[in-house]
Motif scaffolding. Sequence first.
Motif, PDB file in Angstrom:
ATOM      1  N   GLY A 193       5.242  -5.920  -2.568  1.00  0.00           N
ATOM      2  CA  GLY A 193       4.871  -4.880  -3.515  1.00  0.00           C
ATOM      3  C   GLY A 193       3.373  -4.718  -3.632  1.00  0.00           C
ATOM      4  O   GLY A 193       2.847  -3.594  -3.615  1.00  0.00           O
ATOM      5  N   VAL A 194       2.645  -5.830  -3.739  1.00  0.00           N
ATOM      6  CA  VAL A 194       1.185  -5.771  -3.835  1.00  0.00           C
ATOM      7  C   VAL A 194       0.578  -5.218  -2.550  1.00  0.00           C
ATOM      8  O   VAL A 194      -0.350  -4.397  -2.580  1.00  0.00           O
ATOM      9  CB  VAL A 194       0.625  -7.175  -4.137  1.00  0.00           C
ATOM     10  CG1 VAL A 194      -0.898  -7.178  -4.063  1.00  0.00           C
ATOM     11  CG2 VAL A 194       1.080  -7.653  -5.507  1.00  0.00           C
ATOM     12  N   THR A 195       1.106  -5.647  -1.406  1.00  0.00           N
ATOM     13  CA  THR A 195       0.579  -5.180  -0.117  1.00  0.00           C
ATOM     14  C   THR A 195       0.805  -3.684   0.064  1.00  0.00           C
ATOM     15  O   THR A 195      -0.088  -2.957   0.528  1.00  0.00           O
ATOM     16  CB  THR A 195       1.237  -5.954   1.034  1.00  0.00           C
ATOM     17  OG1 THR A 195       1.014  -7.354   0.850  1.00  0.00           O
ATOM     18  CG2 THR A 195       0.658  -5.524   2.374  1.00  0.00           C
ATOM     19  N   LEU A 196       1.989  -3.219  -0.291  1.00  0.00           N
ATOM     20  CA  LEU A 196       2.294  -1.797  -0.127  1.00  0.00           C
ATOM     21  C   LEU A 196       1.423  -0.937  -1.041  1.00  0.00           C
ATOM     22  O   LEU A 196       0.951   0.124  -0.634  1.00  0.00           O
ATOM     23  CB  LEU A 196       3.775  -1.558  -0.428  1.00  0.00           C
ATOM     24  CG  LEU A 196       4.752  -2.161   0.581  1.00  0.00           C
ATOM     25  CD1 LEU A 196       6.171  -2.119   0.039  1.00  0.00           C
ATOM     26  CD2 LEU A 196       4.660  -1.436   1.914  1.00  0.00           C
ATOM     27  N   ARG A 197       1.223  -1.392  -2.254  1.00  0.00           N
ATOM     28  CA  ARG A 197       0.343  -0.653  -3.158  1.00  0.00           C
ATOM     29  C   ARG A 197      -1.082  -0.618  -2.609  1.00  0.00           C
ATOM     30  O   ARG A 197      -1.772   0.403  -2.695  1.00  0.00           O
ATOM     31  CB  ARG A 197       0.355  -1.281  -4.548  1.00  0.00           C
ATOM     32  CG  ARG A 197      -0.358  -0.452  -5.593  1.00  0.00           C
ATOM     33  CD  ARG A 197      -0.220  -1.057  -6.980  1.00  0.00           C
ATOM     34  NE  ARG A 197      -0.854  -0.210  -7.972  1.00  0.00           N
ATOM     35  CZ  ARG A 197      -2.163  -0.219  -8.239  1.00  0.00           C
ATOM     36  NH1 ARG A 197      -2.955  -1.032  -7.561  1.00  0.00           N
ATOM     37  NH2 ARG A 197      -2.673   0.576  -9.164  1.00  0.00           N
TER      38      ARG A 197
END
Length: 246
Positions: free
Chosen positions: A221-225
């Motif tokens: 989730g953090v990487t995609l954001r």
Amino acid sequence: MTFVGVLIAAWWSAAEWGSVSPLLLPPPSDVLEALDRGVIGGLWWEHIGITMYEMVMGFVIGTSTGLILGAVFAFVKPLYQAAYPFIIALQSFPKIAIAPLLVVALGYGTEPKIVVAALLAYFPVMTASIAGFTALDPDEHNLMRSVRASKWQEMRYLRLPNAMSYIFPSLDVAIVLALLGAVAAELVGAQSGLGYLLVERQGYGDSASMFAALILLAIAGVTLRGAVQLLRRVLPRSIAPPSRNG
């Protein structure tokens, strides 16, 4: 980072001192071992790849649909007024409730997960697109009319750049919702994916692997954001929103 360190220390203390059952809170060392087996050892790469594929496809379909509907509704107000109540009703309906029906209709493959991910991703983008395409500076709009700009030129050079400052924040939300939608649908019925892995490990009472899978989802989730933020920075200036500083 300090908060993360304190959290890990509290976790380790609670696990090592036996304050909480290992079935509920496994020791950090067991979780790291599960991550090592699953990621470094390559046992989970198929599951990770399936979930990422479902998320990306759902995100692309959902955001594309949201952008197109937002543009259409911005230009055709009667259609917007007629269709919007039904769109709100669809969005209010819990998507996880229709996941079993989608599994029955589409099978245990990736299709129902992509549909759920797209349904969750499209709404924030659509509403942001409508706001961005319609919130125009009156002087700029009058200028476009005075030079007899076509609808396409108005969209390309005025509405789209203006809408970017509305759309990109919604993409931050949409990409996380697409990931959540894919995983939630996998929890209902799947043959692979991180959601399937969570259900499978739960059946074996392997809480360490469950924690490891949840950590992978948080990292994803953090990487995609971050990827969305990077995309925002590298877009050509001709598409980026106009500067608010003049």
